[in-house]
Structure formats: structure tokens, C-alpha cells
Motif scaffolding. Structure first.
Motif, short mmCIF file in Angstrom:
data_model
loop_
_atom_site.label_atom_id
_atom_site.label_comp_id
_atom_site.label_asym_id
_atom_site.label_seq_id
_atom_site.Cartn_x
_atom_site.Cartn_y
_atom_site.Cartn_z
N GLY A 270 0.83 -1.20 0.00
CA GLY A 270 0.00 0.00 0.00
C GLY A 270 0.86 1.24 0.00
O GLY A 270 2.08 1.19 -0.15
N TYR A 271 0.21 2.38 0.21
CA TYR A 271 0.98 3.62 0.13
C TYR A 271 1.96 3.78 1.28
O TYR A 271 2.94 4.51 1.17
N ALA A 272 1.76 3.07 2.40
CA ALA A 272 2.73 3.12 3.48
C ALA A 272 4.01 2.35 3.14
O ALA A 272 5.02 2.47 3.83
N ASP A 273 3.96 1.58 2.06
CA ASP A 273 5.15 0.89 1.56
C ASP A 273 5.88 1.68 0.49
O ASP A 273 6.96 1.30 0.05
N GLY A 274 5.25 2.76 0.04
CA GLY A 274 5.83 3.58 -1.01
C GLY A 274 5.13 3.48 -2.34
O GLY A 274 5.50 4.16 -3.30
N TYR A 275 4.11 2.62 -2.42
CA TYR A 275 3.33 2.55 -3.66
C TYR A 275 2.45 3.80 -3.75
O TYR A 275 1.90 4.25 -2.75
N PRO A 276 2.32 4.39 -4.93
CA PRO A 276 1.60 5.67 -5.03
C PRO A 276 0.11 5.55 -4.73
O PRO A 276 -0.60 4.76 -5.37
N ARG A 277 -0.37 6.33 -3.79
CA ARG A 277 -1.79 6.30 -3.43
C ARG A 277 -2.68 6.71 -4.60
O ARG A 277 -3.83 6.25 -4.71
#
Length: 355
Positions: A270-277
Motif C-alpha cells: 500500500g501507500y505506506a510501503d511507497g506505492y503511489p496512493r
């Protein structure tokens, strides 16, 4: 057990991409740019792959010291220069070359009275309008620097504003005219100019994003014929599967509505992993080596994918978020950003393996 997400750093890919740079700029020395912790890869991780570079260029003084402590004996360039007299002392201690883009930085060096002269890259603002002396002021700035105590060799430097989009000749003409009577090596080319504008190569090129397999323009199609290799793979697994029907919605804000019966895979990323929200529905992703798409909004810890092209996918199936198959620039483009940002945004909580 930890979550199944992991980033893989491919040092052989960095070596390959450095060779590509060499083939493009055969008469130039190469600064390997490793700012922002090597574009999110980790300086320590990619350091062994840079042995063929002629120098390492970066931004942070702490990172420059780390490079020296790793054993790097060749030049190290601080691209934004020094900001305090303590920085000057550190630059002297570790034998760093520093950019000088204003008189205040030159005066810092002089005031620190280094016992050994510090080599500098004197920066011209040839049209980027960020840092540097204007073309009209540049000859006088060089004169002041060349006679200043504590300053050693001077390299003439500038930076291109739109080498990834159009010609660099307008800036090149300004630079050449202003430096016509000034001796010394030159350095102008970033990644885009290195691969697309050979007339701008000069003595030193400064590739960054291309060393990591990314496109300077942000579009993967623009580097298709250059044969760069992805230096980072972000991989996870399917941790849940849902079967839904026409009219069912997926995720926050019910952002995706199914048009018919389909299976949805839930991915541990998810975005907390660095994937773009802001990745849109339709962002490319692969499951067990089969290309498919994301659907719905990206959550903090999860995202969802369309398993229609992947009938055999199940819990535990491998997912490539970006890497050699799923181009990071394509993910970024679908998210309204560039591959640079995705590399740099990789979260600390994601385990990293040097492959």
C-alpha cells in the motif's frame, strides 16, 4: 512471519546501465549520481556496482562521508556545495569536490582557510533559473574563484532544464559563449543529455536515473531502444481473493464498480510501503508473470488487482509491483508522477535484498 512484500536491488543491472552510459559518452568521464540515498536503493547496496565510474556525485554531506568510509578513493562531488564552515572542514578532511553556485559559498571556503585547496564545480545558471551565476556574471565569478585562497581546480558546470523534452542547444550556446575564454574542464549533461544529446557531453557527464533503469522523460517508451535494466524490483503476494458480481464495488469510496462477475486479488502493498496512493484503476501490475491491472483505490497497506487474466492466481501468488516486467515509469505515469519519486519513496518498513 513478516508481510510478503520485499524490494530487490539488482547490482548487475546498475553495472549494465553504467556500461550503457559509457557507450553513449565514450569520450567523457562519468559521475555516478547517488543522491537521495542512491535514488532510494541504498548507497551501501549499489556501491559495489559503481566501481567503473570515475566519480560519485551526491547532495548530502553525510552521504559523501559514507561513500568515503565504504572505501571510495575516486572523486566525490557535492552537487549543492557547502553551507557552513563546518561543511568546508569536512570537505577538506574527506577530499570532496564541491559545487559553488554563489559568492557566499566561495567566501565560506576562503574564510575556513583549508590547508589543502578544495576543488570546485563553478555553476552557471544557463536557463534553469535555480542555482548558479548568470552567463553575464560568470566570467567575473570565475575570476574571483580562480584567485581565491583555498580553492583548487575549477570545473565549469551547468544543468539543463528540458533535455528530456526538447533541445539543449539554447542553453549550450549561452554556456559556450560565456565560457569561451575560460579554461578548465566542463560538465553539463544529466541523464537525458547523456543519452540523447551527444553535443553536450563535454569532459564529465552526470547520469542519475538511467543508472537505475528509469527514463529521464518519465516515459518507458522513450528508453525502449537503449536497453536499460531495472535496478529495483518491488514484489509481494496475493493475500486474499474475493469473487464479486456486476455492481459490486471495491475498496474505499467504492471507487471501482464491477461490470460483471470477476475475481479480485488483494496484494500486501500500500501507500505506506511507497506505492503511489494516486495510482488509477488500470495501473499495470503482474501476477505470476501475467500482466493485469489494479482496481479501486490504494489503501495504506493493501491494493487490489483484477485476476481475470490470471485464472490460476491464488493466495500466495507472486505479484510484481514494478521491476523488469512492470516498468516503474508506467506505474508512475498512471499515478501522475515520475519513476524517480517512486524509487525515492520506498518505505523503510519494506525489507530490501541485494539480488
Amino acid at each position: 512471519m513478516p508481510r510478503p512484500i520485499k524490494a530487490y536491488i539488482h547490482t548487475d543491472a546498475v553495472r549494465h546501465n553504467l556500461d550503457v552510459v559509457r557507450s553513449k559518452a565514450t569520450k567523457s568521464c562519468v559521475w555516478a549520481v547517488v543522491k537521495a540515498n542512491a535514488y532510494g536503493h541504498g548507497i551501501e547496496h549499489i556501491y559495489p556496482a559503481l566501481e567503473a565510474a570515475d566519480g560519485i556525485a551526491l547532495l548530502d554531506l553525510d552521504e559523501a562521508v559514507r561513500v568515503r568510509e565504504l572505501g571510495w578513493k575516486k572523486p566525490v562531488l557535492l552537487l549543492e556545495g557547502v553551507f557552513t564552515d563546518g561543511d568546508v572542514k569536512t570537505a577538506e578532511e574527506f577530499g570532496l569536490t564541491v559545487a559553488v553556485h554563489c559568492d557566499e559559498q566561495r567566501e565560506l571556503i576562503v574564510a575556513a582557510r583549508p590547508k589543502r585547496p578544495i576543488d570546485i564545480y563553478l555553476k552557471m545558471n544557463s536557463g534553469m533559473n535555480r542555482l548558479g551565476f548568470t552567463p553575464g556574471d560568470y566570467p567575473a565569478a570565475w575570476e574571483r574563484a580562480s584567485t581565491a585562497a583555498g580553492i583548487g581546480n575549477i570545473t565549469l558546470m551547468s544543468h539543463f532544464a528540458s533535455a528530456d523534452e526538447d533541445s539543449v542547444d539554447w542553453q549550450l550556446e549561452r554556456f559556450d559563449e560565456a565560457t569561451r575564454d575560460i579554461p578548465g574542464p566542463r560538465s553539463l549533461s544529466n541523464s537525458a543529455a547523456t543519452v540523447w544529446h551527444p553535443q553536450a557531453h563535454r569532459d564529465w557527464v552526470r547520469p542519475g536515473i538511467v543508472l537505475y533503469g528509469g527514463s529521464p522523460s518519465g516515459l518507458s517508451k522513450d528508453i525502449k531502444t537503449i536497453h536499460l535494466q531495472a535496478s529495483m524490483t518491488l514484489r509481494s503476494e496475493i493475500i486474499g481473493v474475493q469473487s464479486i458480481s456486476a455492481g459490486d464495488t471495491v475498496g474505499y469510496a467504492r471507487a471501482y464498480e464491477a461490470e460483471g462477475d470477476m475475481r479480485i486479488g488483494v496484494v500486501a502493498c500500500g501507500y505506506a510501503d511507497g506505492y503511489p496512493r494516486h495510482a488509477r484503476t488500470g495501473t499495470p501490475i503482474s501476477v505470476d508473470g501475467i500482466m493485469t491491472r489494479t482496481v479501486g483505490r490504494v489503501s495504506m497497506d493493501m491494493l487490489t488487482v483484477d485476476l481475470t487474466p490470471c485464472p490460476d492466481a491464488k493466495i500466495g501468488s507472486t505479484v510484481e509491483l514494478w521491476g523488469e516486467q512492470v516498468k516503474i515509469d508506467d506505474v508512475a505515469s498512471s499515478s501522475g508522477t515520475i519513476g524517480y519519486e517512486l524509487m525515492c519513496a520506498l518505505a523503510r518498513r519494506v525489507p530490501v535484498t541485494v539480488a
